[in-house]
Design a protein around this motif. Structure first.
Motif, PDB file in Angstrom:
ATOM      1  N   VAL A  12      -6.740  -2.038  -0.001  1.00 34.02           N
ATOM      2  CA  VAL A  12      -7.005  -1.964  -1.437  1.00 34.02           C
ATOM      3  C   VAL A  12      -5.686  -2.161  -2.166  1.00 34.02           C
ATOM      4  O   VAL A  12      -4.669  -1.550  -1.810  1.00 34.02           O
ATOM      5  N   THR A  13      -5.666  -3.027  -3.165  1.00 38.51           N
ATOM      6  CA  THR A  13      -4.465  -3.280  -3.957  1.00 38.51           C
ATOM      7  C   THR A  13      -4.803  -3.175  -5.440  1.00 38.51           C
ATOM      8  O   THR A  13      -5.980  -3.139  -5.814  1.00 38.51           O
ATOM      9  N   VAL A  14      -3.765  -3.137  -6.264  1.00 40.16           N
ATOM     10  CA  VAL A  14      -3.939  -3.167  -7.714  1.00 40.16           C
ATOM     11  C   VAL A  14      -3.011  -4.218  -8.291  1.00 40.16           C
ATOM     12  O   VAL A  14      -2.012  -4.593  -7.674  1.00 40.16           O
ATOM     13  N   PRO A  19      -4.614  -0.168 -15.518  1.00 36.23           N
ATOM     14  CA  PRO A  19      -4.428   1.133 -16.167  1.00 36.23           C
ATOM     15  C   PRO A  19      -4.318   2.262 -15.141  1.00 36.23           C
ATOM     16  O   PRO A  19      -4.970   2.225 -14.088  1.00 36.23           O
ATOM     17  N   ILE A  20      -3.515   3.256 -15.466  1.00 34.03           N
ATOM     18  CA  ILE A  20      -3.290   4.385 -14.562  1.00 34.03           C
ATOM     19  C   ILE A  20      -4.609   5.070 -14.190  1.00 34.03           C
ATOM     20  O   ILE A  20      -4.807   5.452 -13.042  1.00 34.03           O
ATOM     21  N   GLN A  21      -5.547   5.186 -15.133  1.00 36.06           N
ATOM     22  CA  GLN A  21      -6.830   5.827 -14.836  1.00 36.06           C
ATOM     23  C   GLN A  21      -7.573   5.080 -13.731  1.00 36.06           C
ATOM     24  O   GLN A  21      -8.207   5.694 -12.876  1.00 36.06           O
ATOM     25  N   ASP A  22      -7.488   3.751 -13.739  1.00 37.96           N
ATOM     26  CA  ASP A  22      -8.145   2.954 -12.701  1.00 37.96           C
ATOM     27  C   ASP A  22      -7.459   3.148 -11.353  1.00 37.96           C
ATOM     28  O   ASP A  22      -8.119   3.180 -10.312  1.00 37.96           O
ATOM     29  N   VAL A  23      -6.150   3.265 -11.374  1.00 32.81           N
ATOM     30  CA  VAL A  23      -5.388   3.504 -10.139  1.00 32.81           C
ATOM     31  C   VAL A  23      -5.818   4.839  -9.538  1.00 32.81           C
ATOM     32  O   VAL A  23      -6.090   4.942  -8.338  1.00 32.81           O
ATOM     33  N   LEU A  24      -5.881   5.859 -10.375  1.00 33.88           N
ATOM     34  CA  LEU A  24      -6.290   7.188  -9.903  1.00 33.88           C
ATOM     35  C   LEU A  24      -7.698   7.152  -9.308  1.00 33.88           C
ATOM     36  O   LEU A  24      -7.955   7.749  -8.263  1.00 33.88           O
ATOM     37  N   ALA A  25      -8.611   6.438  -9.968  1.00 33.06           N
ATOM     38  CA  ALA A  25      -9.980   6.341  -9.470  1.00 33.06           C
ATOM     39  C   ALA A  25     -10.021   5.635  -8.111  1.00 33.06           C
ATOM     40  O   ALA A  25     -10.721   6.089  -7.194  1.00 33.06           O
ATOM     41  N   LYS A  28      -8.651   7.967  -5.450  1.00 36.22           N
ATOM     42  CA  LYS A  28      -9.607   9.033  -5.157  1.00 36.22           C
ATOM     43  C   LYS A  28     -10.801   8.500  -4.377  1.00 36.22           C
ATOM     44  O   LYS A  28     -11.181   9.055  -3.349  1.00 36.22           O
ATOM     45  N   ASP A  29     -11.400   7.412  -4.861  1.00 38.11           N
ATOM     46  CA  ASP A  29     -12.601   6.861  -4.225  1.00 38.11           C
ATOM     47  C   ASP A  29     -12.340   6.391  -2.795  1.00 38.11           C
ATOM     48  O   ASP A  29     -13.229   6.462  -1.951  1.00 38.11           O
ATOM     49  N   ASN A  30     -11.127   5.900  -2.532  1.00 37.24           N
ATOM     50  CA  ASN A  30     -10.799   5.376  -1.206  1.00 37.24           C
ATOM     51  C   ASN A  30      -9.966   6.344  -0.371  1.00 37.24           C
ATOM     52  O   ASN A  30      -9.537   5.998   0.724  1.00 37.24           O
TER      53      ASN A  30
END
Length: 151
Positions: A12-14, A19-25, A28-30
């Motif tokens: 998984v990459t970004v 946005p930081i909120q998406d990174v956190l999600a 957490k999800d993975n």
């Protein structure tokens, strides 16, 4: 044994502007403690980890740098650069404002033992794997340990 044999090719990459909120999600999800940051050209430009996302007590203290006011002038006792870095991190909205840029990487041809040495010496839990500058996978401390116990 080489890193190519044990790396996660579907890590998984970004993207840098995530946005930081998406990174956190995603983390957490993975159930991941960190993510490689890969730009549109496929280059690994950074890595963001849980420790990047948490302000230490010192970093959370955003006081102005200490100074002395003498005879109408100001003498700064602390670096403004350090204050600016803390402020940027505290106000970050996107991953590129918070990531560790230019992370330590390995190639697919790197030996598992060498990857283990780098992980131990650098204190990292994961290393992006790059080939010709492009992100091709991720190898973790656990991947290396499992491979070394199989040998």
């Amino acid at each position: 044994m080489q890193v190519a044999e044990i790396m996660d090719r579907d890590a998984v990459t970004v993207a840098p502007g995530t946005p930081i909120q998406d990174v956190l999600a995603l983390m957490k999800d993975n159930e991941l403690p960190g993510l490689p940051v890969v730009n549109e050209a496929g280059r690994c430009v950074g890595i963001v980890t849980e420790s990047d996302l948490v302000l230490s007590e010192e970093e959370g203290d955003l006081h102005m740098p200490h100074h002395l006011d003498i005879m109408g002038g100001t003498i700064w006792l602390e670096s403004w650069k350090h204050f600016e870095e803390r402020l940027e991190k505290a106000m970050a909205a996107d991953v590129d404002e918070m990531m560790t840029a230019d992370p330590v990487t390995v190639s697919p041809e790197t030996s598992v033992k060498e990857a283990g040495r780098i992980i131990a010496e650098q204190g990292h839990n994961r290393l992006p794997v790059v080939e010709h500058g492009r992100f091709v996978g991720l190898v973790t401390r656990l991947d290396v340990l499992e491979a070394m116990t199989r040998e």
